[in-house]
Enzyme design. Structure first.
Site, PDB file in Angstrom:
ATOM      1  N   HIS B  59       0.867  -1.193   0.000  1.00 20.45           N
ATOM      2  CA  HIS B  59       0.000   0.000   0.000  1.00 20.45           C
ATOM      3  C   HIS B  59       0.897   1.234   0.000  1.00 20.45           C
ATOM      4  CE1 HIS B  59      -3.721  -2.258   0.738  1.00 20.45           C
ATOM      5  NE2 HIS B  59      -2.978  -3.046   1.493  1.00 20.45           N
ATOM      6  N   LEU B  60       0.780   2.018  -1.055  1.00 24.86           N
ATOM      7  CA  LEU B  60       1.659   3.188  -1.187  1.00 24.86           C
ATOM      8  C   LEU B  60       0.950   4.511  -0.889  1.00 24.86           C
ATOM      9  CD1 LEU B  60       3.830   2.181  -4.286  1.00 24.86           C
ATOM     10  CD2 LEU B  60       4.403   2.062  -1.862  1.00 24.86           C
ATOM     11  N   HIS B 178      -9.133 -10.518  -1.076  1.00 28.87           N
ATOM     12  CA  HIS B 178      -9.068 -10.259   0.367  1.00 28.87           C
ATOM     13  C   HIS B 178     -10.216 -11.068   0.965  1.00 28.87           C
ATOM     14  CE1 HIS B 178      -8.842  -7.414   3.969  1.00 28.87           C
ATOM     15  NE2 HIS B 178      -9.948  -8.106   4.182  1.00 28.87           N
ATOM     16  N   ASP B 306       2.002  -6.752   2.633  1.00 31.32           N
ATOM     17  CA  ASP B 306       0.832  -5.963   3.046  1.00 31.32           C
ATOM     18  C   ASP B 306       1.298  -4.694   3.771  1.00 31.32           C
ATOM     19  OD1 ASP B 306      -1.732  -5.106   3.368  1.00 31.32           O
ATOM     20  OD2 ASP B 306      -2.356  -6.694   4.745  1.00 31.32           O
TER      21      ASP B 306
END
Lengths: 316, 431
Positions: B59-60, B178, B306
């Site tokens: 996640h950026l 997910h 993650d």
């Protein structure tokens, strides 16, 4: 005694007895014409309630005022998240006003623990989500000791929505700490997850059968069923819950003669407790309310009063 | 500066020492006593050379939460962690659910220049779970999206999941799920593993079965559609059993595990520290053991971080209100070494498989995950296998500090990272 009261785990057996002894003295104050002790004169206590409460907030307010503290009630209804401010910022802002103690209620389990890590002043947990409500447990145990004497070996039944009950979580710890044998009773859907292993470790019993438990109980503590649970699929209907787990008129006959009936309130009459039970001679419900002020005075005194205040209290 | 680098004496995949000559973005030589003329020499005796790591799950936060992480800072954290490529999850604001959004992420990654940033496309518009996003347009864009995920949320509607699986077959895509049935583990409230500890702490539980029922459903949907499904961050022994069975049946399923699920357990929650609030939640020790075993035997294909950076104030709420997620990019290798190599569960070839080869294959990244051989892209990570590292969150190059490893000692450290022959990290420092 530790700096904060966040959980019954923070207290030793000796701490509990000390709190009860002081509570007994405080209880006498309630019968005086002038209900005022100077113990916390000059101290400021904030009741910071993130969740609605009438009786607990009032009880802490009265307790603080009878000890001569300046008590400020602050409502921070709704989660701090919804207001866009972090919990840490909220409590740091409030306590930066130079207060001496924080009484806090929050809808989230663990909130008081987290806040205590950010503050230097004593924090008293007045209920955190479905986790704990230590002063409620103390007042319940105190009420029972006044009725039954020592709780050592006494059998106490706790009946109702255990999953969502902070009263249960603190209560079972406090009662077993004082030597009581506790059986908790609920339908399987309202038993907390992992309770089989937990009860084994903590030394209390579980049951789905209230009729089997009540005849051997020296006291019964009924828990409130929250209305919102009824749409959550935890049980089919209110009627079925009452038949299965309510302290009904017919179940009163199962109790030992004079066995105290406790309820943390507010009561759902006709759901988890029949009016006949709530108003029975053995009902301790109003005693609990009265004991609540004494216990909270005791807790505030032990956590906030310095040596000079203690001397003032004893008239030295 | 020379565009040639000679890595001298590194143990290739932990095997025999050899020299590696990197030139023009590729491995130009592999052997002993290679000619170092004109090359920058990196002495690598005792270090292990592995193919550059590929993270399937990063996640950026850009666009939308550049205060928590940017594509630049996340890329830097990835390089420090030994990565040469990361897949940037779609749950940004706005969501990566169009070709234009995907190309923007790609371009920012190129501009950053530390790792290849490959965007993941959303499966459904705005992650709402109802209508398919423009999967084909994202696939045909310059970003060449192949992995699609609503990560953070589950594609819980079986019909939508079926259609997504069918649709991505046209361009060799994969749906990364997910796995969280929201009727059993509601979004927002279910905040920790449902079990004895959640019962005692009074926290709303997230039972393992909420993951397992989705994994079971999805492998059956993959079989029905003949498509490829990837299970993100498996966290329970039950999920692993389902995947193991599905693979035995020839169903095209892959899965990943996070570093934190290989070591941290539910016990971390006892202090209500939101640093340890993660989705899926930390599980009991028996799940951790099952995950390690499954990673060792190949049931779990990959380790994916993650990596979930959060601004400090987003964790300073009550536990149930705090943000999910923890950092992972900079420490993943160390956790894998500590949990899998030191325990004898995985050799260095195995580390290369779970951190590089398999994730590159799953993501369809042709330029990564190659064996170390002449002619292959010079994406190389040099690891010091015996270094003892006490993690210091303040030393992180991520913008965020939600680091669950702070103060812990881990074994193994990334010494250097090369992206197409260019050092992005040397002696643990960004270049």
């Amino acid at each position: 005694m530790k700096k904060h009261l966040l959980s019954i785990d923070d207290l030793t057996v000796d701490d509990v007895h000390a709190l009860f002894e002081t509570a007994a003295e405080m209880h006498d104050v309630q019968r005086r014409d002038v209900k005022k002790l100077p113990a916390l004169r000059g101290k400021t206590v904030i009741n910071l309630f993130f969740e609605d409460s009438t009786r607990t907030r009032s009880s802490f307010e009265i307790a603080g005022k009878w000890l001569s503290a300046d008590v400020i009630n602050l409502s921070a209804k709704g989660s701090s998240t919804s207001k866009g401010e972090s919990l840490r910022d909220t409590v740091l802002t409030v306590t930066a006003m130079g207060i001496d103690g924080l009484v806090m209620r929050h809808s989230a389990s663990g909130a008081a623990h987290q806040v205590a890590g950010w503050l230097d002043i004593p924090v008293i947990n007045a209920g955190d989500g479905t986790h704990e409500h230590p002063t409620q447990a103390l007042l319940d145990a105190y009420t029972l000791t006044r009725r039954l004497g020592s709780l050592e070996g006494r059998h106490i039944a706790i009946v109702g929505d255990l999953t969502h009950s902070r009263v249960f979580r603190s209560g079972v710890k406090c009662l077993t700490k004082l030597g009581a044998e506790v059986t908790v009773v609920a339908p399987p859907t309202l038993m907390p997850s992992g309770i089989t292993a937990w009860s084994k470790d903590a030394g209390f019993a579980t049951s789905y059968d209230v009729d089997a438990v009540l005849p051997t109980a020296d006291a019964v503590m009924m828990l409130r069923v929250q209305k919102e649970r009824m749409s959550g699929g935890y049980f089919p209907t209110a009627r079925e819950y009452t038949v299965g787990y309510g302290l009904t008129r017919s179940r009163l006959a199962l109790l030992k003669e004079g066995a105290p009936i406790l309820h943390p309130g507010p009561m759902n009459r006709g759901l988890e407790i029949a009016p006949e039970a709530a108003d029975a001679a053995s009902s301790a419900v109003l005693d609990q309310v009265s004991a609540g002020v004494a216990i909270r005075m005791s807790v505030l005194y032990h956590l906030l009063a310095g040596p000079s205040a203690a001397a003032a209290t004893t008239g030295e | 500066m020379s565009d040639k680098t000679l890595i001298r004496g590194a143990r290739i995949l932990g095997g025999e020492p050899a020299d590696l000559l990197l030139a023009d973005g590729a491995i130009a030589g592999l052997g002993t006593d290679l000619d170092a003329t004109g090359a920058v020499v990196v002495e690598a005796a005792g270090l292990v050379a592995l193919p550059g790591f590929v993270d399937l799950h990063t996640h950026l936060r850009q666009p939308g939460r550049e205060d928590a992480e940017t594509i630049l800072t996340g890329s830097q954290a990835a390089a420090v962690g030994g990565y040469t490529a990361v897949l940037a999850m779609a749950n940004t604001n706005p969501v990566t659910d169009t070709a234009e959004a995907a190309e923007r992420v790609l371009d920012l990654g190129v501009a950053a220049g530390y790792v290849d940033v490959q965007p993941v496309g959303a499966v459904t518009k705005d992650l709402e779970g109802h209508e398919l996003a423009e999967l084909g347009l994202m696939a045909r864009s310059r970003a060449r999206v192949r992995v699609f995920s609503d990560d953070g949320k589950c594609v819980h509607d079986a019909r939508v999941m079926r259609r997504a699986l069918e649709y991505v077959k046209a361009f060799g895509g994969v749906v990364s799920q997910h796995a969280q049935d929201p009727s059993l583990a509601p979004y927002g409230s279910a905040c920790c593993h449902e079990g004895e500890i959640s019962g005692q702490l009074g926290l709303p539980g997230w039972p393992g079965i909420a993951e397992e029922v989705i994994v079971a459903r999805d492998v059956m949907l993959a079989r029905h559609t003949g498509s490829r499904v990837h299970v993100a961050h498996v966290s329970t022994a039950g999920s692993v059993e389902v995947v193991r069975w599905a693979k035995s049946q020839g169903i095209d399923v892959t899965c990943e595990v996070t570093p934190h699920h290989l070591i941290l357990t539910t016990d971390e929650l006892l202090g209500y520290d939101p640093t340890y609030k993660v989705n899926p939640p930390l599980r009991p020790a028996e799940d951790v053991q099952a995950l390690r075993a499954a990673l060792a035997d190949g049931t779990i294909d990959a380790v994916a971080t993650d990596h979930a950076p959060h601004a400090k104030h987003d964790k300073e709420h009550a536990f149930v209100d705090a943000a999910f997620g923890m950092l992972g990019l900079e420490t993943a290798l160390s956790v894998v070494v500590t949990t899998m190599v030191e325990t004898g569960l995985l050799d260095w070839a195995g580390v290369a498989r779970v951190l590089s080869t398999n994730p590159a294959r799953i993501a369809g990244l042709d330029g990564h995950g190659h064996e170390i051989a002449v002619g292959a892209p010079a994406n190389i990570t040099l690891v010091d296998p015996s270094a003892k590292v006490t993690v210091d969150r303040d030393a992180s190059v991520s913008l965020s500090r939600n680091n669950p490893w702070h103060g812990r000692e881990l074994t193994g450290a990334v010494h250097a990272t090369f992206l197409r022959g260019k050092a992005t990290v040397m002696e643990g420092k960004l270049q």
